[in-house]
Scaffold this motif. Structure first.
Motif, PDB file in Angstrom:
ATOM      1  N   ASP A  73       0.824  -1.212   0.000  1.00 61.47           N
ATOM      2  CA  ASP A  73       0.000   0.000   0.000  1.00 61.47           C
ATOM      3  C   ASP A  73       0.859   1.262   0.000  1.00 61.47           C
ATOM      4  OD1 ASP A  73      -2.375  -1.402  -0.082  1.00 61.47           O
ATOM      5  OD2 ASP A  73      -2.722  -1.301   2.088  1.00 61.47           O
ATOM      6  N   ASN A  74       1.934   1.256   0.767  1.00 57.39           N
ATOM      7  CA  ASN A  74       2.826   2.425   0.817  1.00 57.39           C
ATOM      8  C   ASN A  74       3.553   2.645  -0.520  1.00 57.39           C
ATOM      9  OD1 ASN A  74       2.154   3.059   3.441  1.00 57.39           O
ATOM     10  ND2 ASN A  74       3.870   1.930   4.329  1.00 57.39           N
ATOM     11  N   ILE A  75       3.973   1.560  -1.155  1.00 56.61           N
ATOM     12  CA  ILE A  75       4.625   1.681  -2.466  1.00 56.61           C
ATOM     13  C   ILE A  75       3.643   2.268  -3.478  1.00 56.61           C
ATOM     14  CG2 ILE A  75       5.593   0.368  -4.401  1.00 56.61           C
ATOM     15  CD1 ILE A  75       6.757  -1.597  -2.342  1.00 56.61           C
ATOM     16  N   LYS A  76       2.382   1.788  -3.453  1.00 51.49           N
ATOM     17  CA  LYS A  76       1.358   2.317  -4.362  1.00 51.49           C
ATOM     18  C   LYS A  76       1.115   3.798  -4.112  1.00 51.49           C
ATOM     19  CE  LYS A  76      -2.299  -0.226  -3.770  1.00 51.49           C
ATOM     20  NZ  LYS A  76      -3.609  -0.883  -3.920  1.00 51.49           N
ATOM     21  N   LYS A  77       0.998   4.191  -2.849  1.00 46.98           N
ATOM     22  CA  LYS A  77       0.769   5.602  -2.512  1.00 46.98           C
ATOM     23  C   LYS A  77       1.907   6.478  -3.014  1.00 46.98           C
ATOM     24  CE  LYS A  77      -1.816   4.801   1.704  1.00 46.98           C
ATOM     25  NZ  LYS A  77      -1.773   4.886   3.163  1.00 46.98           N
ATOM     26  N   ARG A  78       3.133   6.020  -2.804  1.00 45.74           N
ATOM     27  CA  ARG A  78       4.304   6.785  -3.249  1.00 45.74           C
ATOM     28  C   ARG A  78       4.317   6.962  -4.755  1.00 45.74           C
ATOM     29  NH1 ARG A  78       8.796   3.865  -0.411  1.00 45.74           N
ATOM     30  NH2 ARG A  78       8.628   2.679  -2.308  1.00 45.74           N
ATOM     31  N   ALA A  79       4.027   5.887  -5.488  1.00 49.07           N
ATOM     32  CA  ALA A  79       4.032   5.936  -6.948  1.00 49.07           C
ATOM     33  C   ALA A  79       2.901   6.828  -7.463  1.00 49.07           C
ATOM     34  CB  ALA A  79       3.906   4.532  -7.534  1.00 49.07           C
ATOM     35  N   LYS A  80       1.715   6.718  -6.879  1.00 49.60           N
ATOM     36  CA  LYS A  80       0.588   7.564  -7.298  1.00 49.60           C
ATOM     37  C   LYS A  80       0.885   9.037  -7.028  1.00 49.60           C
ATOM     38  CE  LYS A  80      -3.250   4.334  -6.720  1.00 49.60           C
ATOM     39  NZ  LYS A  80      -4.469   4.073  -5.943  1.00 49.60           N
ATOM     40  N   LYS A  81       1.488   9.322  -5.887  1.00 43.30           N
ATOM     41  CA  LYS A  81       1.819  10.704  -5.543  1.00 43.30           C
ATOM     42  C   LYS A  81       2.843  11.271  -6.523  1.00 43.30           C
ATOM     43  CE  LYS A  81       3.378  13.626  -1.786  1.00 43.30           C
ATOM     44  NZ  LYS A  81       3.845  13.710  -0.412  1.00 43.30           N
ATOM     45  N   LYS A  82       3.844  10.490  -6.857  1.00 41.64           N
ATOM     46  CA  LYS A  82       4.870  10.929  -7.799  1.00 41.64           C
ATOM     47  C   LYS A  82       4.261  11.188  -9.177  1.00 41.64           C
ATOM     48  CE  LYS A  82       9.546   9.616  -9.174  1.00 41.64           C
ATOM     49  NZ  LYS A  82      10.583   8.599  -9.009  1.00 41.64           N
ATOM     50  N   PHE A  83       3.372  10.301  -9.615  1.00 41.22           N
ATOM     51  CA  PHE A  83       2.710  10.476 -10.905  1.00 41.22           C
ATOM     52  C   PHE A  83       1.828  11.721 -10.884  1.00 41.22           C
ATOM     53  CE2 PHE A  83      -0.698   9.745 -13.958  1.00 41.22           C
ATOM     54  CZ  PHE A  83       0.048   9.520 -15.103  1.00 41.22           C
ATOM     55  N   ALA A  84       1.094  11.939  -9.781  1.00 36.16           N
ATOM     56  CA  ALA A  84       0.214  13.111  -9.669  1.00 36.16           C
ATOM     57  C   ALA A  84       1.030  14.405  -9.676  1.00 36.16           C
ATOM     58  CB  ALA A  84      -0.618  13.023  -8.398  1.00 36.16           C
ATOM     59  N   GLU A  85       2.163  14.418  -8.991  1.00 37.58           N
ATOM     60  CA  GLU A  85       3.024  15.608  -8.983  1.00 37.58           C
ATOM     61  C   GLU A  85       3.562  15.894 -10.384  1.00 37.58           C
ATOM     62  OE1 GLU A  85       5.976  14.709  -6.045  1.00 37.58           O
ATOM     63  OE2 GLU A  85       4.666  15.290  -4.377  1.00 37.58           O
ATOM     64  N   GLU A  86       3.932  14.847 -11.102  1.00 35.73           N
ATOM     65  CA  GLU A  86       4.420  15.009 -12.471  1.00 35.73           C
ATOM     66  C   GLU A  86       3.319  15.570 -13.373  1.00 35.73           C
ATOM     67  OE1 GLU A  86       6.569  12.388 -15.982  1.00 35.73           O
ATOM     68  OE2 GLU A  86       5.357  11.375 -14.480  1.00 35.73           O
ATOM     69  N   GLU A  87       2.101  15.031 -13.264  1.00 31.34           N
ATOM     70  CA  GLU A  87       0.972  15.510 -14.061  1.00 31.34           C
ATOM     71  C   GLU A  87       0.653  16.962 -13.732  1.00 31.34           C
ATOM     72  OE1 GLU A  87      -1.195  14.068 -16.511  1.00 31.34           O
ATOM     73  OE2 GLU A  87       0.592  12.818 -16.645  1.00 31.34           O
ATOM     74  N   CYS A  88       0.677  17.309 -12.455  1.00 31.63           N
ATOM     75  CA  CYS A  88       0.388  18.676 -12.026  1.00 31.63           C
ATOM     76  C   CYS A  88       1.431  19.637 -12.598  1.00 31.63           C
ATOM     77  CB  CYS A  88       0.372  18.743 -10.503  1.00 31.63           C
ATOM     78  SG  CYS A  88      -0.075  20.346  -9.848  1.00 31.63           S
ATOM     79  N   TYR A  89       2.683  19.246 -12.551  1.00 33.81           N
ATOM     80  CA  TYR A  89       3.758  20.090 -13.080  1.00 33.81           C
ATOM     81  C   TYR A  89       3.597  20.277 -14.588  1.00 33.81           C
ATOM     82  CZ  TYR A  89       8.411  21.907 -14.004  1.00 33.81           C
ATOM     83  OH  TYR A  89       9.459  22.711 -14.390  1.00 33.81           O
ATOM     84  N   MET A  90       3.196  19.230 -15.289  1.00 35.52           N
ATOM     85  CA  MET A  90       3.051  19.310 -16.742  1.00 35.52           C
ATOM     86  C   MET A  90       1.882  20.207 -17.147  1.00 35.52           C
ATOM     87  SD  MET A  90       3.881  15.383 -17.849  1.00 35.52           S
ATOM     88  CE  MET A  90       3.162  15.585 -19.447  1.00 35.52           C
ATOM     89  N   ARG A  91       0.888  20.354 -16.286  1.00 37.90           N
ATOM     90  CA  ARG A  91      -0.289  21.154 -16.607  1.00 37.90           C
ATOM     91  C   ARG A  91      -0.160  22.621 -16.198  1.00 37.90           C
ATOM     92  NH1 ARG A  91      -4.162  17.528 -18.262  1.00 37.90           N
ATOM     93  NH2 ARG A  91      -3.850  15.416 -17.526  1.00 37.90           N
ATOM     94  N   PRO A  97      12.426  24.818 -17.045  1.00 40.10           N
ATOM     95  CA  PRO A  97      12.904  23.518 -17.515  1.00 40.10           C
ATOM     96  C   PRO A  97      11.872  22.434 -17.214  1.00 40.10           C
ATOM     97  CG  PRO A  97      13.938  24.081 -15.445  1.00 40.10           C
ATOM     98  CD  PRO A  97      13.130  25.279 -15.858  1.00 40.10           C
ATOM     99  N   PRO A  98      11.862  21.377 -18.015  1.00 38.06           N
ATOM    100  CA  PRO A  98      10.931  20.285 -17.744  1.00 38.06           C
ATOM    101  C   PRO A  98      11.321  19.558 -16.461  1.00 38.06           C
ATOM    102  CG  PRO A  98      12.406  19.700 -19.526  1.00 38.06           C
ATOM    103  CD  PRO A  98      12.670  21.139 -19.193  1.00 38.06           C
ATOM    104  N   MET A  99      10.321  18.977 -15.828  1.00 37.91           N
ATOM    105  CA  MET A  99      10.560  18.231 -14.596  1.00 37.91           C
ATOM    106  C   MET A  99      11.321  16.954 -14.929  1.00 37.91           C
ATOM    107  SD  MET A  99       7.670  17.071 -11.931  1.00 37.91           S
ATOM    108  CE  MET A  99       8.039  16.669 -10.266  1.00 37.91           C
ATOM    109  N   ASP A 100      12.410  16.725 -14.224  1.00 38.90           N
ATOM    110  CA  ASP A 100      13.223  15.537 -14.459  1.00 38.90           C
ATOM    111  C   ASP A 100      12.765  14.441 -13.501  1.00 38.90           C
ATOM    112  OD1 ASP A 100      15.207  13.893 -15.468  1.00 38.90           O
ATOM    113  OD2 ASP A 100      16.701  14.616 -14.044  1.00 38.90           O
TER     114      ASP A 100
END
Length: 168
Positions: A73-91, A97-100
């Protein structure tokens, strides 16, 4: 706070890999969203099998099914949070510079396991210029229409599409 409870050793990258490989094996049961008594029992039995297989492969430290479930569950939460932060930055608007973002093997595996629950579904109501023809002939009367293109092989350049739309 309970003083009898001891903290166990952190999971190593090897242990995380073993856990994710076992989750992939039992993905259909673990990620099933049904919550009736039959599926709940099946999930519990599946976590017991994962515990047995995990501890058979990894002889260093015993991990209970409760600990393995919490880690997943913690691994899933971490991955979802990272993906959400990336999506938010892209929008966001503006330059810079692009998010690395560097996805680990574990996070890529989680993306594969969760699929559309992590990335979402594409919108069927999105008016991308490459998929739609916008008729502006009746724009002066307030009658603009659009229609879905079917069987179009080539993609329209979006910069040209925006220019054409603005000039009409």
């Amino acid at each position: 706070m309970n003083k009898d409870k001891k903290r166990s050793v952190n999971f190593s990258a090897k242990e995380e890999g073993i856990l994710i490989s076992l989750i992939k094996k039992y993905r259909s049961v673990i990620e099933c969203k049904l919550t009736d008594s039959i599926n709940t029992t099946e999930k519990s039995n599946c976590w017991k099998r994962i515990e047995t297989e995990f501890n058979a492969i990894n002889c260093e430290i015993f991990r209970s099914q409760k600990v393995l479930h919490k880690k997943y569950d913690n691994i899933k939460k971490r991955a979802k949070k990272k993906f959400a932060e990336e999506e938010c930055y892209m929008r966001t608007t503006g330059g810079g510079p692009p998010m690395d973002v560097k996805w680990t093997e574990t996070e890529n595996s989680i993306k594969e396991i969760l699929g559309s629950r992590m990335e979402g579904f594409p919108s069927e109501f999105d008016y991308d210029c490459s998929n739609y023809v916008i008729d502006t002939s009746g724009a002066e009367n307030g009658n603009m229409s659009h229609s879905r293109l079917s069987g179009v092989e080539s993609k329209i350049d979006e910069s040209e599409c925006s220019k054409d739309f603005l000039t009409k």
